[in-house]
Scaffold this motif. Structure first.
Motif, mmCIF file in Angstrom:
data_model
loop_
_atom_site.group_PDB
_atom_site.id
_atom_site.type_symbol
_atom_site.label_atom_id
_atom_site.label_comp_id
_atom_site.label_asym_id
_atom_site.label_seq_id
_atom_site.Cartn_x
_atom_site.Cartn_y
_atom_site.Cartn_z
ATOM 1 N N VAL A 73 -1.182 5.553 -7.929
ATOM 2 C CA VAL A 73 -1.353 6.761 -7.135
ATOM 3 C C VAL A 73 -2.575 6.626 -6.234
ATOM 4 O O VAL A 73 -3.625 6.128 -6.664
ATOM 5 C CB VAL A 73 -1.537 8.005 -8.039
ATOM 6 C CG1 VAL A 73 -1.604 9.277 -7.201
ATOM 7 C CG2 VAL A 73 -0.427 8.095 -9.074
ATOM 8 N N GLU A 74 -2.436 7.069 -4.997
ATOM 9 C CA GLU A 74 -3.557 7.197 -4.065
ATOM 10 C C GLU A 74 -3.521 8.574 -3.424
ATOM 11 O O GLU A 74 -2.441 9.120 -3.186
ATOM 12 C CB GLU A 74 -3.479 6.153 -2.942
ATOM 13 C CG GLU A 74 -3.797 4.743 -3.344
ATOM 14 C CD GLU A 74 -3.847 3.809 -2.143
ATOM 15 O OE1 GLU A 74 -4.235 2.652 -2.324
ATOM 16 O OE2 GLU A 74 -3.480 4.242 -1.020
ATOM 17 N N CYS A 75 -4.688 9.116 -3.148
ATOM 18 C CA CYS A 75 -4.805 10.335 -2.351
ATOM 19 C C CYS A 75 -5.490 9.978 -1.036
ATOM 20 O O CYS A 75 -6.442 9.199 -1.014
ATOM 21 C CB CYS A 75 -5.618 11.401 -3.077
ATOM 22 S SG CYS A 75 -4.810 12.087 -4.521
ATOM 23 N N GLU A 76 -5.005 10.565 0.042
ATOM 24 C CA GLU A 76 -5.521 10.252 1.370
ATOM 25 C C GLU A 76 -5.720 11.535 2.162
ATOM 26 O O GLU A 76 -4.833 12.386 2.215
ATOM 27 C CB GLU A 76 -4.519 9.355 2.107
ATOM 28 C CG GLU A 76 -4.858 9.089 3.563
ATOM 29 C CD GLU A 76 -3.734 8.379 4.307
ATOM 30 O OE1 GLU A 76 -3.937 8.010 5.468
ATOM 31 O OE2 GLU A 76 -2.639 8.206 3.728
ATOM 32 N N VAL A 77 -6.894 11.680 2.746
ATOM 33 C CA VAL A 77 -7.133 12.740 3.714
ATOM 34 C C VAL A 77 -7.651 12.067 4.983
ATOM 35 O O VAL A 77 -8.847 11.801 5.112
ATOM 36 C CB VAL A 77 -8.141 13.789 3.216
ATOM 37 C CG1 VAL A 77 -8.308 14.898 4.256
ATOM 38 C CG2 VAL A 77 -7.685 14.393 1.894
ATOM 39 N N PRO A 78 -6.764 11.723 5.919
ATOM 40 C CA PRO A 78 -7.212 11.029 7.126
ATOM 41 C C PRO A 78 -8.009 11.961 8.027
ATOM 42 O O PRO A 78 -7.763 13.168 8.079
ATOM 43 C CB PRO A 78 -5.903 10.609 7.801
ATOM 44 C CG PRO A 78 -4.891 11.569 7.283
ATOM 45 C CD PRO A 78 -5.316 11.940 5.900
ATOM 46 N N PHE A 79 -8.975 11.391 8.723
ATOM 47 C CA PHE A 79 -9.742 12.111 9.733
ATOM 48 C C PHE A 79 -9.384 11.536 11.105
ATOM 49 O O PHE A 79 -9.215 10.328 11.252
ATOM 50 C CB PHE A 79 -11.240 11.960 9.487
ATOM 51 C CG PHE A 79 -11.795 12.889 8.457
ATOM 52 C CD1 PHE A 79 -12.678 13.904 8.815
ATOM 53 C CD2 PHE A 79 -11.437 12.775 7.121
ATOM 54 C CE1 PHE A 79 -13.184 14.774 7.864
ATOM 55 C CE2 PHE A 79 -11.938 13.635 6.159
ATOM 56 C CZ PHE A 79 -12.813 14.646 6.535
ATOM 57 N N SER A 80 -9.284 12.410 12.089
ATOM 58 C CA SER A 80 -8.970 11.987 13.453
ATOM 59 C C SER A 80 -10.010 12.528 14.408
ATOM 60 O O SER A 80 -10.518 13.646 14.237
ATOM 61 C CB SER A 80 -7.583 12.493 13.870
ATOM 62 O OG SER A 80 -6.566 11.937 13.058
ATOM 63 N N GLU A 81 -10.321 11.731 15.429
ATOM 64 C CA GLU A 81 -11.306 12.150 16.419
ATOM 65 C C GLU A 81 -10.662 13.072 17.446
ATOM 66 O O GLU A 81 -9.496 12.918 17.818
ATOM 67 C CB GLU A 81 -11.899 10.938 17.136
ATOM 68 C CG GLU A 81 -13.040 11.304 18.085
ATOM 69 C CD GLU A 81 -13.672 10.105 18.754
ATOM 70 O OE1 GLU A 81 -14.705 10.273 19.440
ATOM 71 O OE2 GLU A 81 -13.143 8.977 18.591
ATOM 72 N N GLY A 82 -11.430 14.043 17.905
ATOM 73 C CA GLY A 82 -10.954 14.934 18.942
ATOM 74 C C GLY A 82 -10.455 14.171 20.155
ATOM 75 O O GLY A 82 -11.042 13.166 20.552
ATOM 76 N N GLY A 83 -9.372 14.642 20.749
ATOM 77 C CA GLY A 83 -8.804 13.980 21.912
ATOM 78 C C GLY A 83 -7.868 12.837 21.592
ATOM 79 O O GLY A 83 -7.350 12.187 22.503
ATOM 80 N N SER A 84 -7.618 12.590 20.289
ATOM 81 C CA SER A 84 -6.742 11.488 19.888
ATOM 82 C C SER A 84 -5.342 12.008 19.570
ATOM 83 O O SER A 84 -5.098 13.216 19.485
ATOM 84 C CB SER A 84 -7.314 10.787 18.654
ATOM 85 O OG SER A 84 -7.229 11.647 17.515
ATOM 86 N N LEU A 85 -4.416 11.059 19.370
ATOM 87 C CA LEU A 85 -3.071 11.435 18.958
ATOM 88 C C LEU A 85 -3.086 12.165 17.615
ATOM 89 O O LEU A 85 -2.253 13.034 17.361
ATOM 90 C CB LEU A 85 -2.194 10.185 18.852
ATOM 91 C CG LEU A 85 -1.427 9.755 20.098
ATOM 92 C CD1 LEU A 85 -0.754 8.409 19.851
ATOM 93 C CD2 LEU A 85 -0.384 10.791 20.498
#
Length: 257
Positions: A190-202
C-alpha cells in the motif's frame, strides 16, 4: 442501470481535464507498474483507460511480444496507440472480462465512481493469471481535512469532496487493502500519495476543471463566486503550490497455486 458518471468524458472540456490528470498521476503510476516487473511479453489490462497515456506506455514496455487491452466506456480519447494496444469499448459493470488472462491489471480513479465497485474488483482479480499483479489506485479525500495553508484552497477542496461524495465513495481508497486481502491476493502493498502541483501547471488546471465539471453537474451554488474566483486566480499563479486529490495505491498478487 445509470450511466450518469459524475466525471463523464462526454463533457466538452473532458480531454483537457484528462491531460491534467495524467500529468499529475502518471509518474507514480509508471513507477509502481515498473516495480511490479512489467516486462516484454506481458499481457496487460488497463480498465478506464481515459486518454490512453498509461495504455500507451505499457504497450511500449511490453513490446511486440506483449499486448495491452485498453477498456473504457468512452473510447473517444483512445487513438494513436501502439499496434500492440487493443481498444475495447465496454462497460465493466456489465460486460465480461476474460478470466486468468493477464500478467497485470490496472485501474486508476475508477472504482469509487461505480456503485458496483466491490463486484468489479472481484472480476479484476479473476482476470489475473496465476502470479499476476493487480494495481488499483483510488481517490480518497483524506487529504482534504489537512489542507490549511491557503484558506481558499482548503474551502475549495472541501467543496470538491462534498461534490464527489454525492456520486462516489470518496473514502474508497482506504478500504482497498482489506478488500485486496479478502479477495485472496498475496504480497499486498500500500502507498498513499498526495501530489502537489505548481500554479499555472496542468496539475492545477486539472483541479479547476474537475471542480467546474462537478459544479456544473450539481447546478452551481456549491461555493461562493468570490472564493472560487480567488482560488482559480491562485491556481494560475506560478510559484504557488497546491495539494491535489489524495490517492491510495494497492497492489496484490494472484497466488500461483
Amino acid at each position: 442501470m445509470s450511466t450518469d458518471y459524475a466525471l463523464t468524458n462526454a463533457w466538452e472540456r473532458a480531454q483537457r481535464r484528462l491531460k491534467g490528470l495524467e500529468a499529475t498521476y502518471d509518474p507514480t503510476t509508471r513507477r509502481r507498474l515498473s516495480t511490479l516487473g512489467l516486462a516484454p511479453g506481458w499481457a496487460c489490462l488497463e480498465v478506464g483507460a481515459g486518454a490512453g497515456s498509461i495504455a500507451r506506455w505499457m504497450g511500449e514496455q511490453v513490446g511486440p511480444s506483449g499486448h495491452v487491452s485498453a477498456v473504457d466506456l468512452d473510447i473517444s480519447g483512445l487513438h494513436d496507440l501502439p499496434a500492440n494496444v487493443e481498444v475495447h469499448q465496454a462497460d465493466v459493470r456489465v460486460d465480461p472480462l476474460p478470466d486468468g488472462a493477464f500478467n497485470v491489471v490496472h485501474a486508476r480513479l475508477l472504482l469509487n465512481h461505480l456503485s458496483e465497485r466491490d463486484e468489479i474488483l472481484g472480476r479484476l482479480v479473476a482476470a489475473l493469471r496465476p502470479g499476476g499483479w493487480l494495481l488499483i489506485e483510488e481517490g480518497d479525500m483524506f487529504s482534504s481535512g489537512v489542507i490549511d495553508e491557503d484558506p481558499d484552497h482548503a474551502r475549495a477542496m472541501r467543496a470538491l469532496r462534498d461534490l464527489l461524495a454525492s456520486a462516489a465513495d470518496v473514502d474508497y481508497g482506504r478500504k482497498l487493502p482489506r478488500l485486496a486481502v479478502t479477495r485472496g491476493l498475496t504480497e499486498v502493498g500500500v502507498e498513499c500519495e498526495v501530489p502537489f502541483s505548481e500554479g499555472g501547471s496542468l496539475g492545477t488546471e486539472w483541479l479547476a476543471l474537475t471542480f467546474d465539471q462537478l459544479a456544473e453537474r450539481a447546478g452551481g451554488g456549491i461555493l461562493d463566486p468570490e472564493t472560487v474566483e480567488r482560488w482559480k486566480e491562485k491556481l494560475a499563479r506560478p510559484g504557488l503550490w497546491f495539494a491535489s486529490l489524495g490517492v491510495v495505491a494497492v497492489q496484490g498478487r494472484c497466488p500461483t497455486v
